[in-house]
Design an enzyme around this catalytic site. Structure first.
Site, PDB file in Angstrom:
ATOM      1  N   HIS A 138       0.783  -1.120   0.037  1.00 30.67           N
ATOM      2  CA  HIS A 138      -0.003   0.130  -0.089  1.00 30.67           C
ATOM      3  C   HIS A 138       0.786   1.075   0.151  1.00 30.67           C
ATOM      4  CE1 HIS A 138      -3.328   2.644   0.979  1.00 30.67           C
ATOM      5  NE2 HIS A 138      -4.189   1.749   0.566  1.00 30.67           N
ATOM      6  N   HIS A 139       0.371   2.218  -0.613  1.00 34.94           N
ATOM      7  CA  HIS A 139       1.108   3.586  -0.698  1.00 34.94           C
ATOM      8  C   HIS A 139       1.369   4.300   0.431  1.00 34.94           C
ATOM      9  CE1 HIS A 139       2.993   7.056  -2.632  1.00 34.94           C
ATOM     10  NE2 HIS A 139       2.585   6.611  -3.820  1.00 34.94           N
ATOM     11  N   SER A 140       0.500   3.995   1.524  1.00 41.47           N
ATOM     12  CA  SER A 140       0.569   4.537   2.787  1.00 41.47           C
ATOM     13  C   SER A 140       1.843   4.122   3.523  1.00 41.47           C
ATOM     14  CB  SER A 140      -0.776   4.383   3.472  1.00 41.47           C
ATOM     15  OG  SER A 140      -0.885   2.906   3.736  1.00 41.47           O
TER      16      SER A 140
END
Length: 452
Positions: A138-140
Site C-alpha cells: 500500500h502507498h501509505s
C-alpha cells in the site's frame, strides 16, 4: 498504536474499489543452470520461513474506539505469512501474456485492511522455464520508487550467493537519515511551502508569458485517457536494450529521458490514432525529475520535482517530435533551476495538486485535464542481479491509475535494458498491450529518423 502521518491518512482515505492505492513490482527471473524442478518450490518454502518482519510489514490500520481506520497504525506480532505469500501456476501454454493477465487481476484487487497491507506472489509455469515474483504494498507504507529500491536490496551481484532475502525482512539502509518530522512539523512545512509558492507563481508566469518556457497545468487537450475509471486494471510490460536508446540520444544530442518520452509519445499517438481519438493539440505528460545537485546525489530526503512536458503528438515526423520534447524538458528544467529549492518543490506540488481535484464530483468530466499521462523514468542497477542464483531478466514497475489519469507509464533501467511497466484502467484503456507494439515501432522510427 502509532499515529499516522497526514499523508498516510490521505492515501487510505482516498482509496475506493475504483482506486486501489497500492504500488507493485513484477520481477521476471531465470533459474540458474542445473536448477531442479523443485527450485521455485524451495524458494517459496524459504519465503514462508522468513519471519523476522520489519515494522512496515507488520502495520495495519487501527480503529481506535471503533472509529475510522485512517488515523493510527496497529502492529501485528504474529503475521500469517501463508496468507501474504502465495504460490500460483500459469495455465498452459504459460505465455508472458498469461503472466501479465494474472498480474492485472492481482494489481486491481484491494489489500485487506484487517491485515498488514502487502502481498507477495510467486508465479511459475512459464513455458520458457522462468518464474516471476509480484509484490504489492500500500502507498501509505511505501512509494513506488522506494518499493523498487527495496526489491533491489533483496538481490545480489553474485550469482552464487545462496542467501534468500525477502522485502519484508530487509533491514532499513544504514545511510544516515534526516529525523522524521512530527505531525505539527509536517503541517508547518506545508504552510511554508504554500507561502513560498506566491513569488514562484509570479516569476514563473512571467517566464511563461515573456519567454514561453513553461508548460503549465490545464493546457492539455481532453482525451480518452482523462476520464473517470473503474477498479479493474490491465498491466503490460516489455524491455528494450538501453544501447538502442543511447544511440539515438547521442545522434540527436538529447538526453536519454528525452528519447524515452519520444518513444511514449510515438506510441500514444499511434494508439489514439487507431482509435480515432487523437486530439489536434499535443498531449502533455507529467514527468518527475530530480532536483538534486551532484553534491547531493547520495543524500537522503525527498528532492524530486515534477515538470510538464509537451509530447508533440500533433507532429507526424519522429525527429521533429523528439526535438520538441527535448526543448520542452530543457526549457521547463531551466525555469526550475532558476528558482530557490523551496519554491521549486512548491511549484512541483502545484503541478500535482490538480490530481486531488479529481475527487470533486463532476470535476473530471467538466474541466480540462491538468495533463494527460504520468511518465516516470527511474534509475536502476547497471549490472546483472540475482536472487539465490536466479538472474533478474525483467523488473517491471506497476503504479497507480487515477480518475482523470487512466494510464501510467513507469520505466526503470535494469542492467542493459530499459524495463517498461504500463498500468491502465481496463475499461478506459482497451487493448493496453497494443501500446507495447507501438513503443517498439516508435523506437524503430526514431532510429531511422536520426540515422542510427
Amino acid at each position: 498504536m502509532q499515529l499516522m502521518s497526514p499523508l498516510d491518512s490521505v492515501f487510505l482515505l482516498t482509496e475506493t474499489r475504483e482506486h486501489p492505492m497500492h504500488v507493485g513490482g513484477l520481477m521476471l527471473l531465470e533459474p540458474p543452470e542445473g536448477a531442479g524442478l523443485e527450485f521455485v518450490g524451495e524458494i517459496y518454502r524459504d519465503m514462508l520461513g522468513a519471519r523476522d518482519l520489519q515494522p512496515a510489514f507488520r502495520k495495519r490500520p487501527a480503529s481506535p474506539l471503533g472509529g475510522v481506520s485512517s488515523v493510527a497504525w496497529a502492529f501485528d506480532d504474529d503475521v500469517d505469512l501463508e496468507y501474504h505469500v502465495r504460490r500460483s501456476a500459469l495455465p498452459v501454454p504459460g505465455r508472458v501474456r498469461d503472466l501479465l493477465e494474472l498480474t492485472s487481476r492481482l494489481h486491481g484487487s484491494l489489500l485487506d485492511r484487517h491485515r498488514p497491507l502487502w502481498e507477495a506472489h510467486v508465479v511459475e509455469g512459464l513455458n520458457d522455464g522462468r518464474f516471476a515474483v509480484y509484490v504489492k504494498v500500500h502507498h501509505s507504507l511505501i512509494d513506488g520508487v522506494s518499493l523498487l529500491r527495496l526489491l533491489g536490496r533483496t538481490l545480489s551481484t553474485d550469482p552464487r550467493d545462496p542467501e534468500l532475502r525477502t522485502p519484508w525482512t530487509v533491514r532499513p539502509s544504514s545511510r544516515p537519515r534526516r529525523p522524521a518530522p512530527s505531525r505539527l512539523g509536517e503541517l508547518a512545512q506545508l504552510v511554508k511551502d504554500t507561502a513560498a509558492l506566491g513569488p514562484s507563481t509570479v516569476k514563473l508566469a512571467r517566464a511563461a508569458l515573456l519567454e514561453q518556457q513553461l508548460t503549465l497545468p490545464f493546457e492539455a487537450p481532453r482525451t480518452m485517457l482523462n476520464v473517470k475509471i473503474g477498479g479493474a486494471r490491465r498491466c503490460a510490460a516489455q524491455s528494450w536494450p538501453v544501447q538502442r536508446v543511447a544511440a539515438i540520444k547521442r545522434a540527436a544530442g538529447v538526453t536519454l529521458n528525452d528519447v524515452v518520452l519520444a518513444m511514449c509519445a510515438g506510441a500514444l499517438r499511434a494508439y489514439l490514432d487507431e482509435r480515432n481519438a487523437l486530439p489536434e493539440h499535443p498531449l502533455v505528460a507529467m514527468v518527475p525529475v530530480s532536483l538534486r545537485t551532484e553534491a547531493e546525489a547520495d543524500s537522503g530526503g525527498n528532492l524530486v520535482g515534477t515538470i510538464l512536458c509537451n509530447l508533440a503528438t500533433d507532429l507526424s515526423d519522429p525527429a521533429a517530435r523528439l526535438a520538441t520534447i527535448s526543448e520542452s524538458t530543457r526549457s521547463n528544467k531551466k525555469v526550475f533551476s532558476e528558482l530557490p529549492r523551496a519554491q521549486a518543490l512548491a511549484l512541483s506540488a502545484a503541478n500535482m495538486a490538480p490530481l486531488a481535484l479529481a475527487a470533486v464530483p463532476g470535476f473530471v468530466s467538466a474541466a480540462k485535464p491538468p495533463f494527460n499521462v504520468v511518465i516516470s523514468n527511474v534509475p536502476g542497477p547497471a549490472e546483472p542481479l540475482y536472487w539465490r542464483g536466479a538472474r533478474l531478466d525483467g523488473n517491471y514497475p506497476m503504479s497507480i491509475a487515477l480518475d482523470g489519469q487512466a494510464l501510467n507509464i513507469t520505466v526503470i533501467s535494469n542492467a542493459g535494458n530499459l524495463d517498461f511497466g504500463l498500468v491502465g484502467c481496463r475499461r478506459s484503456v482497451p487493448h493496453l498491450q497494443r501500446l507495447l507494439g507501438h513503443l517498439d515501432t516508435a523506437l524503430a522510427d526514431l532510429e531511422r529518423a536520426v540515422g542510427v
